[in-house]
Design a protein around this motif. Structure first.
Motif: not given
Length: 211
Positions: A155-164
């Protein structure tokens, strides 16, 4: 039994694949589908390769040099198509599995599940930023928050990629309360008959998560 401080989290490496194949067999009981261990092995390899296709994130949890958990997923905006070698390798394992009658039946069953997943995804009428494609923890190492830690790293990776948003498919063989306890919401469910392989049915679910 290891404690939390003794668990190492690192990137998935190719030499981890055999350990993941064993984890797949132990978690989803693929050995119950075949009398021949070779077919079980081919199915585990096929399943893993399918999960690895288009992935952009993969980590494992390791205890004393042994892989005891893994998570594989992707950020859809940065996912790439499989290479020719990856595609040929997948086709090769599928061909080996189809040499036996039970192997052909399993291949057809998995094809049905793929179509079922596509139906569930279409019914959601939502475009997701990411997918959790593979997630498993060795039963002997549950209770150490390995699953929660692996999930949080993804989840932290996706957040860093701008995902929601992300989604995950699961089924009635998996303890779905884990997802619900960690903020996922069930948004669809369908049931599939497993005959003639097994006299049973399986419920396939899709869960979503927003952050």
């Amino acid at each position: 039994m290891a404690n939390q401080s003794e668990i190492l989290y690192r990137e998935l490496m190719e030499e981890d694949y055999p350990a993941l194949e064993k984890l797949i067999i132990d978690t989803w009981r693929f050995d119950k589908l075949f009398n021949n261990p070779t077919d079980t092995s081919y199915l585990a390899k096929l399943y893993l390769k399918n999960c690895l296709q288009n992935n952009t994130y993969a980590k494992v949890a390791v205890s004393e040099g042994t892989v005891v958990g893994a998570i594989i997923g992707r950020n859809n905006s940065s996912a790439k198509k499989p290479s020719l070698n990856e595609a040929l390798s997948w086709v090769g394992d599928a061909a080996k599995l189809r040499l036996s009658k039970s192997g052909r039946q399993v291949c057809e069953l998995f094809k049905d599940f793929e179509e079922l997943g596509e139906e569930l995804l279409a019914q959601c009428r939502q475009i997701f930023d990411g997918e959790l494609a593979f997630f498993a923890v060795d039963p002997d190492f549950r209770g150490l928050d390995i699953g929660k830690n692996l999930l949080q790293t993804f989840i932290s990776y996706l957040v860093s990629e701008g995902a929601h948003t992300l989604y995950v498919f699961t089924d009635s063989t998996y303890n779905s309360t884990f997802y619900e306890e960690n903020g996922f919401i069930k948004i669809g469910e369908k049931t599939k008959d497993l005959q003639p392989l097994i006299d049973a049915s399986l419920s396939m679910c899709i869960y979503s998560y927003e952050f």
